[in-house]
Design a protein around this motif. Sequence first.
Motif, mmCIF file in Angstrom:
data_model
loop_
_atom_site.group_PDB
_atom_site.id
_atom_site.type_symbol
_atom_site.label_atom_id
_atom_site.label_comp_id
_atom_site.label_asym_id
_atom_site.label_seq_id
_atom_site.Cartn_x
_atom_site.Cartn_y
_atom_site.Cartn_z
ATOM 1 N N ARG A 159 80.770 112.477 22.963
ATOM 2 C CA ARG A 159 81.126 111.510 22.068
ATOM 3 C C ARG A 159 81.026 110.059 22.742
ATOM 4 N NH1 ARG A 159 85.920 108.494 20.705
ATOM 5 N NH2 ARG A 159 86.304 108.070 18.604
ATOM 6 N N ASP A 160 81.328 109.929 24.235
ATOM 7 C CA ASP A 160 80.905 108.387 24.789
ATOM 8 C C ASP A 160 79.397 108.225 24.745
ATOM 9 O OD1 ASP A 160 83.564 108.139 25.021
ATOM 10 O OD2 ASP A 160 83.698 108.867 27.102
ATOM 11 N N ILE A 161 78.554 109.291 24.712
ATOM 12 C CA ILE A 161 77.183 109.104 24.764
ATOM 13 C C ILE A 161 76.643 108.732 23.450
ATOM 14 C CG2 ILE A 161 75.243 110.226 24.986
ATOM 15 C CD1 ILE A 161 76.294 111.743 27.380
ATOM 16 N N LEU A 162 77.184 109.572 22.546
ATOM 17 C CA LEU A 162 76.737 109.290 21.108
ATOM 18 C C LEU A 162 77.101 108.047 20.405
ATOM 19 C CD1 LEU A 162 76.931 112.902 19.858
ATOM 20 C CD2 LEU A 162 74.655 111.914 20.521
ATOM 21 N N SER A 163 78.167 107.512 20.914
ATOM 22 C CA SER A 163 78.654 106.412 20.317
ATOM 23 C C SER A 163 78.046 105.180 20.792
ATOM 24 C CB SER A 163 80.388 106.147 20.408
ATOM 25 O OG SER A 163 80.727 106.121 21.616
ATOM 26 N N GLY A 164 77.259 105.177 22.098
ATOM 27 C CA GLY A 164 76.706 104.316 22.691
ATOM 28 C C GLY A 164 77.463 103.271 23.531
ATOM 29 N N ARG A 165 78.734 103.783 23.617
ATOM 30 C CA ARG A 165 79.487 102.907 24.649
ATOM 31 C C ARG A 165 79.400 103.016 26.357
ATOM 32 N NH1 ARG A 165 85.271 104.536 22.238
ATOM 33 N NH2 ARG A 165 84.187 106.728 22.444
ATOM 34 N N ASP A 166 78.838 104.216 26.552
ATOM 35 C CA ASP A 166 78.765 104.385 28.067
ATOM 36 C C ASP A 166 77.269 104.834 28.368
ATOM 37 O OD1 ASP A 166 78.903 105.067 30.708
ATOM 38 O OD2 ASP A 166 80.993 106.086 30.497
ATOM 39 N N PHE A 167 76.345 103.597 28.648
ATOM 40 C CA PHE A 167 74.968 104.091 29.263
ATOM 41 C C PHE A 167 74.727 104.630 30.470
ATOM 42 C CE2 PHE A 167 70.822 102.434 30.642
ATOM 43 C CZ PHE A 167 70.044 102.997 29.443
ATOM 44 N N LYS A 168 75.812 104.517 31.429
ATOM 45 C CA LYS A 168 75.660 105.216 32.642
ATOM 46 C C LYS A 168 75.719 106.945 32.496
ATOM 47 C CE LYS A 168 77.817 101.672 35.511
ATOM 48 N NZ LYS A 168 78.888 101.115 36.217
ATOM 49 N N LYS A 169 76.673 107.234 31.475
ATOM 50 C CA LYS A 169 76.774 108.567 31.272
ATOM 51 C C LYS A 169 75.582 109.056 30.656
ATOM 52 C CE LYS A 169 81.855 109.064 31.021
ATOM 53 N NZ LYS A 169 83.002 109.199 30.158
ATOM 54 N N PHE A 170 75.090 108.456 29.760
ATOM 55 C CA PHE A 170 73.824 108.664 28.826
ATOM 56 C C PHE A 170 72.624 109.011 29.976
ATOM 57 C CE2 PHE A 170 69.517 107.191 27.120
ATOM 58 C CZ PHE A 170 69.378 108.294 26.265
ATOM 59 N N VAL A 171 72.595 107.872 30.929
ATOM 60 C CA VAL A 171 71.313 108.112 31.892
ATOM 61 C C VAL A 171 71.574 109.336 32.696
ATOM 62 C CG1 VAL A 171 70.254 107.299 33.762
ATOM 63 C CG2 VAL A 171 70.925 105.536 31.971
ATOM 64 N N ALA A 172 73.090 109.568 33.309
ATOM 65 C CA ALA A 172 73.234 110.697 34.217
ATOM 66 C C ALA A 172 72.928 112.009 33.482
ATOM 67 C CB ALA A 172 74.658 110.454 34.830
ATOM 68 N N VAL A 173 73.270 112.030 32.272
ATOM 69 C CA VAL A 173 73.210 113.403 31.492
ATOM 70 C C VAL A 173 71.817 113.614 31.116
ATOM 71 C CG1 VAL A 173 73.742 114.666 29.354
ATOM 72 C CG2 VAL A 173 75.387 113.407 30.496
ATOM 73 N N VAL A 174 71.041 112.763 30.669
ATOM 74 C CA VAL A 174 69.572 112.920 30.616
ATOM 75 C C VAL A 174 69.002 112.971 31.805
ATOM 76 C CG1 VAL A 174 67.555 111.681 29.882
ATOM 77 C CG2 VAL A 174 69.616 111.301 28.393
ATOM 78 N N ALA A 175 69.212 112.893 32.907
ATOM 79 C CA ALA A 175 68.622 112.648 34.357
ATOM 80 C C ALA A 175 68.906 114.161 34.639
ATOM 81 C CB ALA A 175 69.072 111.700 35.149
ATOM 82 N N GLY A 176 70.006 114.675 34.380
ATOM 83 C CA GLY A 176 70.484 115.945 34.909
ATOM 84 C C GLY A 176 69.857 117.027 34.011
ATOM 85 N N LEU A 177 69.954 116.877 32.720
ATOM 86 C CA LEU A 177 69.100 117.848 32.144
ATOM 87 C C LEU A 177 67.701 117.867 32.397
ATOM 88 C CD1 LEU A 177 70.900 117.349 28.322
ATOM 89 C CD2 LEU A 177 71.093 119.034 29.984
ATOM 90 N N TRP A 178 66.944 116.625 32.423
ATOM 91 C CA TRP A 178 65.671 116.740 32.837
ATOM 92 C C TRP A 178 65.375 117.416 34.104
ATOM 93 C CZ3 TRP A 178 63.096 114.405 37.070
ATOM 94 C CH2 TRP A 178 61.579 114.226 36.913
#
Length: 251
Positions: A159-178
């Motif tokens: 939810r934090d990622i989809l709402s655009g409030r936490d860019f760090k989590k977004f980068v961490a999750v994308v990097a982990g999945l990649w």
Amino acid sequence: MADHVEERESIIEKIVEKIHDHDSSSSSDSDDDKKPSDHSSFEAKVFRLFGREKPVHKVLGGGKSADVLLWRDRKVSATVVGFATAVWVLFELLEYHLLTLACHVLIFLLASLFLWANVSTFINKPAPEIPEFHISDDIILGVVSTLRIEINFAIGVLRDILSGRDFKKFVAVVAGLWLISVVGSWSNFLTLAYIVFVLLQTVPYLYEKHEDRVDPFAEKAFIELKKQYVVFDEKVLSKIPIGPLKGNKAA
């Protein structure tokens, strides 16, 4: 008169000696008080990987699983690694299928127990007693509660990622999945699971054995990563608009 003066001088000397003795004892006590505090402060400043304050055995749970991972009981740990290796060789190298193996094992067990129960009267050996086993409500509720906590945490992060409030989590999750996708392309799931298992059986043991050498190196690596992140944040992350615009809110 001279005797009286000598007595006064001897009394004064005794008083001075007592004062000096008291000062030296108090200073030694203060030094002793400072030493453990200095030692504790020194220990508090020691860098530990992942910010841990407990020994590795306690971090891993402190139970039998931690003993297996840290090779406290070498026979059990070697048996676990050997069994995992046998399973990997059986399925990966010999190309045996899991469903086929499960069916063959169940057929063998059922046939052995069934024959033993029927032949026991002829060979004068009692048939094995099958214990009654049932899953209690506490076990089910504990598993469900643990899964609920983990699922709610994952939903909160999503939810934090989809709402655009936490860019760090977004980068961490994308990097982990990649990273997982890249590693997964190198081998199949069974081989990857076996590699992860072997790492779990070796890395904690080696780290506990050489933690005094690993922690200083990790401290330097974390400091360098923080410096690089600050530079990346100033040049890239700070220039990316995050969240809804204020103009849209006002409208």
